[in-house]
Design a protein around this motif. Structure first.
Motif, PDB file in Angstrom:
ATOM      1  N   ARG A 114      35.735  50.546  76.095  1.00  0.00           N
ATOM      2  CA  ARG A 114      37.129  50.140  76.293  1.00  0.00           C
ATOM      3  C   ARG A 114      37.368  48.785  75.648  1.00  0.00           C
ATOM      4  O   ARG A 114      36.438  48.048  75.348  1.00  0.00           O
ATOM      5  N   ASP A 155      50.031  62.044  75.042  1.00  0.00           N
ATOM      6  CA  ASP A 155      48.855  61.701  75.837  1.00  0.00           C
ATOM      7  C   ASP A 155      47.685  61.206  74.995  1.00  0.00           C
ATOM      8  O   ASP A 155      46.764  60.570  75.518  1.00  0.00           O
ATOM      9  N   HIS A 156      47.713  61.464  73.712  1.00  0.00           N
ATOM     10  CA  HIS A 156      46.630  60.974  72.838  1.00  0.00           C
ATOM     11  C   HIS A 156      46.497  59.454  72.906  1.00  0.00           C
ATOM     12  O   HIS A 156      45.409  58.909  72.697  1.00  0.00           O
ATOM     13  N   ARG A 157      47.621  58.766  73.151  1.00  0.00           N
ATOM     14  CA  ARG A 157      47.595  57.301  73.100  1.00  0.00           C
ATOM     15  C   ARG A 157      46.614  56.686  74.100  1.00  0.00           C
ATOM     16  O   ARG A 157      46.178  55.543  73.910  1.00  0.00           O
ATOM     17  N   GLU A 158      46.256  57.423  75.135  1.00  0.00           N
ATOM     18  CA  GLU A 158      45.312  56.907  76.113  1.00  0.00           C
ATOM     19  C   GLU A 158      43.926  56.685  75.509  1.00  0.00           C
ATOM     20  O   GLU A 158      43.106  55.967  76.072  1.00  0.00           O
ATOM     21  N   GLU A 159      43.649  57.286  74.358  1.00  0.00           N
ATOM     22  CA  GLU A 159      42.342  57.164  73.711  1.00  0.00           C
ATOM     23  C   GLU A 159      42.390  56.273  72.474  1.00  0.00           C
ATOM     24  O   GLU A 159      41.507  56.359  71.613  1.00  0.00           O
ATOM     25  N   MET A 160      43.360  55.391  72.389  1.00  0.00           N
ATOM     26  CA  MET A 160      43.552  54.641  71.158  1.00  0.00           C
ATOM     27  C   MET A 160      42.303  53.862  70.733  1.00  0.00           C
ATOM     28  O   MET A 160      41.789  54.046  69.654  1.00  0.00           O
ATOM     29  N   GLU A 202      51.852  54.741  69.829  1.00  0.00           N
ATOM     30  CA  GLU A 202      52.614  54.876  71.066  1.00  0.00           C
ATOM     31  C   GLU A 202      53.491  56.121  71.039  1.00  0.00           C
ATOM     32  O   GLU A 202      54.110  56.465  72.043  1.00  0.00           O
TER      33      GLU A 202
END
Length: 245
Positions: free
Chosen positions: A182, A143-148, A139
Protein backbone atom coordinates in the motif's frame (compact mmCIF):
# COMPACT_ATOMS: atom_id res chain seq x y z
CA UNK A 1 -7.60 17.97 -33.06
CA UNK A 2 -4.07 17.88 -31.65
CA UNK A 3 -2.55 21.35 -31.70
CA UNK A 4 1.09 20.25 -32.18
CA UNK A 5 0.12 18.34 -35.34
CA UNK A 6 -1.98 21.15 -36.82
CA UNK A 7 -1.39 24.40 -38.66
CA UNK A 8 -2.64 27.73 -37.40
CA UNK A 9 -5.18 27.86 -40.21
CA UNK A 10 -6.56 24.46 -39.23
CA UNK A 11 -6.74 25.57 -35.60
CA UNK A 12 -8.51 28.76 -36.60
CA UNK A 13 -11.15 26.84 -38.56
CA UNK A 14 -12.31 24.85 -35.54
CA UNK A 15 -15.78 25.54 -34.23
CA UNK A 16 -15.54 24.52 -30.58
CA UNK A 17 -14.85 25.94 -27.16
CA UNK A 18 -13.76 22.58 -25.66
CA UNK A 19 -10.15 21.67 -24.94
CA UNK A 20 -8.25 18.91 -23.18
CA UNK A 21 -4.94 19.59 -21.47
CA UNK A 22 -3.11 16.36 -20.56
CA UNK A 23 -0.78 16.62 -17.56
CA UNK A 24 1.40 13.98 -15.99
CA UNK A 25 4.83 13.55 -14.50
CA UNK A 26 8.31 12.34 -15.33
CA UNK A 27 9.01 10.05 -12.40
CA UNK A 28 9.94 6.55 -11.38
CA UNK A 29 7.40 3.78 -11.85
CA UNK A 30 9.48 0.88 -10.63
CA UNK A 31 12.00 -1.16 -12.63
CA UNK A 32 9.46 -2.15 -15.27
CA UNK A 33 7.55 0.98 -16.31
CA UNK A 34 8.96 4.06 -18.02
CA UNK A 35 9.46 7.42 -16.36
CA UNK A 36 6.87 8.89 -18.72
CA UNK A 37 4.06 6.57 -17.60
CA UNK A 38 1.84 9.33 -16.22
CA UNK A 39 2.07 11.38 -19.40
CA UNK A 40 1.43 8.37 -21.63
CA UNK A 41 -1.65 7.26 -19.70
CA UNK A 42 -3.14 10.76 -19.60
CA UNK A 43 -2.60 11.13 -23.35
CA UNK A 44 -4.13 7.73 -24.07
CA UNK A 45 -7.30 8.62 -22.18
CA UNK A 46 -7.50 12.07 -23.78
CA UNK A 47 -7.06 10.59 -27.26
CA UNK A 48 -9.67 7.88 -26.73
CA UNK A 49 -12.19 10.40 -25.42
CA UNK A 50 -11.52 12.76 -28.33
CA UNK A 51 -12.15 9.94 -30.79
CA UNK A 52 -15.39 8.96 -29.04
CA UNK A 53 -16.80 12.44 -28.48
CA UNK A 54 -19.53 13.61 -30.82
CA UNK A 55 -18.01 16.97 -31.61
CA UNK A 56 -14.73 18.79 -32.02
CA UNK A 57 -12.24 18.95 -29.16
CA UNK A 58 -8.85 20.64 -29.07
CA UNK A 59 -6.06 18.59 -27.47
CA UNK A 60 -3.23 20.76 -26.16
CA UNK A 61 0.39 19.63 -25.78
CA UNK A 62 0.95 17.65 -22.61
CA UNK A 63 2.63 19.07 -19.52
CA UNK A 64 5.25 16.39 -18.72
CA UNK A 65 6.71 17.56 -15.39
CA UNK A 66 4.52 17.86 -12.31
CA UNK A 67 4.53 17.81 -8.52
CA UNK A 68 6.62 14.71 -7.90
CA UNK A 69 9.31 15.45 -5.32
CA UNK A 70 8.05 12.45 -3.34
CA UNK A 71 9.99 10.27 -5.81
CA UNK A 72 13.23 12.31 -5.71
CA UNK A 73 15.41 9.42 -4.47
CA UNK A 74 14.87 7.52 -7.73
CA UNK A 75 17.09 8.62 -10.67
CA UNK A 76 15.32 10.28 -13.59
CA UNK A 77 12.48 11.73 -11.55
CA UNK A 78 11.84 15.41 -12.29
CA UNK A 79 9.62 17.81 -10.39
CA UNK A 80 8.54 21.41 -9.99
CA UNK A 81 6.97 23.19 -7.03
CA UNK A 82 3.18 23.30 -6.69
CA UNK A 83 3.35 27.07 -7.32
CA UNK A 84 5.23 26.60 -10.59
CA UNK A 85 2.89 23.83 -11.69
CA UNK A 86 -0.24 25.85 -10.90
CA UNK A 87 1.15 28.86 -12.77
CA UNK A 88 2.02 26.80 -15.84
CA UNK A 89 -1.40 25.20 -15.96
CA UNK A 90 -3.17 28.51 -15.42
CA UNK A 91 -1.21 30.33 -18.11
CA UNK A 92 -1.64 27.48 -20.59
CA UNK A 93 -5.39 27.52 -20.03
CA UNK A 94 -5.37 31.31 -20.49
CA UNK A 95 -3.63 30.86 -23.84
CA UNK A 96 -6.22 28.30 -24.93
CA UNK A 97 -9.02 30.63 -23.85
CA UNK A 98 -7.47 33.48 -25.86
CA UNK A 99 -8.32 31.49 -28.99
CA UNK A 100 -11.85 30.71 -27.81
CA UNK A 101 -11.18 27.27 -26.28
CA UNK A 102 -12.28 28.37 -22.85
CA UNK A 103 -13.92 25.21 -21.47
CA UNK A 104 -10.98 23.06 -20.48
CA UNK A 105 -10.62 19.64 -18.88
CA UNK A 106 -7.17 19.02 -17.43
CA UNK A 107 -6.65 15.29 -17.95
CA UNK A 108 -4.31 14.13 -15.20
CA UNK A 109 -2.24 10.97 -14.86
CA UNK A 110 -0.34 11.67 -11.61
CA UNK A 111 -1.70 11.53 -8.08
CA UNK A 112 0.79 14.11 -6.81
CA UNK A 113 -0.76 16.72 -9.09
CA UNK A 114 -4.25 16.36 -7.67
CA UNK A 115 -4.19 18.96 -4.85
CA UNK A 116 -2.55 21.63 -7.02
CA UNK A 117 -4.93 20.94 -9.92
CA UNK A 118 -7.97 21.26 -7.71
CA UNK A 119 -6.75 24.63 -6.49
CA UNK A 120 -5.73 26.06 -9.86
CA UNK A 121 -8.86 24.94 -11.70
CA UNK A 122 -11.01 26.59 -9.04
CA UNK A 123 -8.95 29.77 -9.36
CA UNK A 124 -9.28 29.76 -13.16
CA UNK A 125 -13.03 29.27 -13.01
CA UNK A 126 -13.48 32.03 -10.41
CA UNK A 127 -11.00 34.62 -11.64
CA UNK A 128 -10.16 34.10 -15.31
CA UNK A 129 -11.95 34.21 -18.64
CA UNK A 130 -12.16 30.42 -18.73
CA UNK A 131 -13.72 27.43 -17.03
CA UNK A 132 -11.46 24.51 -16.04
CA UNK A 133 -11.98 21.23 -14.24
CA UNK A 134 -9.49 18.47 -13.35
CA UNK A 135 -10.06 14.86 -14.38
CA UNK A 136 -7.74 12.17 -13.00
CA UNK A 137 -8.17 9.09 -15.17
CA UNK A 138 -7.80 6.45 -12.45
CA UNK A 139 -10.68 8.03 -10.53
CA UNK A 140 -12.93 7.30 -13.50
CA UNK A 141 -12.53 3.52 -13.69
CA UNK A 142 -15.11 2.34 -11.16
CA UNK A 143 -14.06 -0.23 -8.58
CA UNK A 144 -10.67 -0.69 -10.26
CA UNK A 145 -9.50 2.54 -8.62
CA UNK A 146 -9.18 0.74 -5.28
CA UNK A 147 -6.10 -1.03 -6.70
CA UNK A 148 -4.34 2.04 -8.05
CA UNK A 149 -1.02 1.81 -6.18
CA UNK A 150 2.02 3.05 -8.11
CA UNK A 151 3.48 1.22 -11.07
CA UNK A 152 1.02 -1.45 -9.99
CA UNK A 153 -1.79 -3.29 -11.77
CA UNK A 154 -3.71 -0.32 -13.19
CA UNK A 155 -0.85 1.66 -14.69
CA UNK A 156 0.86 -1.48 -15.95
CA UNK A 157 -2.37 -2.67 -17.56
CA UNK A 158 -3.07 0.61 -19.32
CA UNK A 159 0.50 0.80 -20.58
CA UNK A 160 0.37 -2.77 -21.85
CA UNK A 161 -2.70 -1.89 -23.87
CA UNK A 162 -1.97 1.68 -24.99
CA UNK A 163 1.85 2.00 -24.92
CA UNK A 164 3.41 -1.48 -24.63
CA UNK A 165 6.89 -0.23 -25.55
CA UNK A 166 7.02 1.57 -22.20
CA UNK A 167 6.81 -1.71 -20.22
CA UNK A 168 9.93 -3.82 -19.57
CA UNK A 169 8.23 -7.19 -19.49
CA UNK A 170 11.35 -8.98 -18.25
CA UNK A 171 11.28 -6.97 -15.03
CA UNK A 172 7.65 -7.54 -14.06
CA UNK A 173 8.46 -10.37 -11.65
CA UNK A 174 11.17 -8.30 -9.96
CA UNK A 175 8.80 -5.36 -9.69
CA UNK A 176 6.12 -7.51 -8.06
CA UNK A 177 8.44 -9.32 -5.65
CA UNK A 178 9.83 -6.12 -4.12
CA UNK A 179 6.65 -4.03 -4.24
CA UNK A 180 4.91 -2.48 -1.24
CA UNK A 181 1.34 -3.52 -0.55
CA UNK A 182 0.00 0.00 0.00
CA UNK A 183 0.96 3.61 -0.42
CA UNK A 184 2.40 5.26 2.68
CA UNK A 185 3.13 4.44 6.30
CA UNK A 186 -0.10 4.98 8.23
CA UNK A 187 -0.71 5.56 11.94
CA UNK A 188 -3.99 6.97 13.26
CA UNK A 189 -5.06 7.73 9.67
CA UNK A 190 -1.93 9.84 9.19
CA UNK A 191 0.72 9.05 6.58
CA UNK A 192 4.09 9.37 8.33
CA UNK A 193 6.06 8.97 5.10
CA UNK A 194 7.08 12.04 3.11
CA UNK A 195 8.74 10.22 0.21
CA UNK A 196 7.91 6.96 -1.54
CA UNK A 197 11.39 5.54 -0.82
CA UNK A 198 10.38 5.31 2.84
CA UNK A 199 7.94 2.48 2.18
CA UNK A 200 8.88 0.91 -1.16
CA UNK A 201 12.35 -0.36 -2.07
CA UNK A 202 11.83 -0.38 -5.83
CA UNK A 203 9.18 2.33 -6.19
CA UNK A 204 6.27 -0.04 -6.85
CA UNK A 205 3.04 -0.24 -4.88
CA UNK A 206 0.73 -3.10 -5.84
CA UNK A 207 1.23 -6.15 -8.03
CA UNK A 208 1.91 -5.30 -11.70
CA UNK A 209 1.40 -8.96 -12.64
CA UNK A 210 -2.34 -8.29 -12.25
CA UNK A 211 -2.21 -5.61 -14.94
CA UNK A 212 -3.03 -7.51 -18.11
CA UNK A 213 -3.43 -5.97 -21.55
CA UNK A 214 -7.10 -6.98 -21.48
CA UNK A 215 -7.58 -5.16 -18.21
CA UNK A 216 -5.89 -2.14 -19.74
CA UNK A 217 -8.39 -2.16 -22.58
CA UNK A 218 -11.22 -2.14 -20.05
CA UNK A 219 -9.61 0.66 -18.05
CA UNK A 220 -9.20 2.81 -21.14
CA UNK A 221 -12.83 2.25 -22.10
CA UNK A 222 -14.06 3.19 -18.63
CA UNK A 223 -11.84 6.25 -18.22
CA UNK A 224 -12.53 7.61 -21.70
CA UNK A 225 -16.28 7.09 -21.29
CA UNK A 226 -16.18 9.04 -18.04
CA UNK A 227 -14.26 11.82 -19.78
CA UNK A 228 -16.75 11.91 -22.67
CA UNK A 229 -19.56 12.28 -20.14
CA UNK A 230 -17.66 15.13 -18.50
CA UNK A 231 -17.09 16.90 -21.82
CA UNK A 232 -20.80 16.70 -22.60
CA UNK A 233 -21.68 18.20 -19.23
CA UNK A 234 -19.18 21.03 -19.64
CA UNK A 235 -20.25 21.82 -23.19
CA UNK A 236 -23.83 22.39 -22.04
CA UNK A 237 -23.07 24.03 -18.70
CA UNK A 238 -24.29 27.55 -17.94
CA UNK A 239 -21.13 29.38 -16.84
CA UNK A 240 -22.86 32.52 -15.63
CA UNK A 241 -21.79 33.18 -12.02
CA UNK A 242 -24.42 32.61 -9.33
CA UNK A 243 -26.24 35.61 -7.96
CA UNK A 244 -25.03 37.09 -4.70
CA UNK A 245 -27.16 35.95 -1.76
Amino acid sequence: MHLPDSTWTEAGALDTDLALLPVGSTEQHGPHAALGTDVATAEAVADAATDAYDGEVVVAPSIPVGVAEEHRQFPGTLWVSPDTFRSYVRETVAALAHHGWDRVVVVNGHGGNVPALGEVCATISRRDAAYAVPFTWFEGVGDHREEMGHGGPLETALLRHAAPDLVREGRIEEAATEAAERWGEWVSRVNLAVDSAEFTENGVVGDPREGSKERGEELLALASAALVELLSAIEGRDLAPPERR
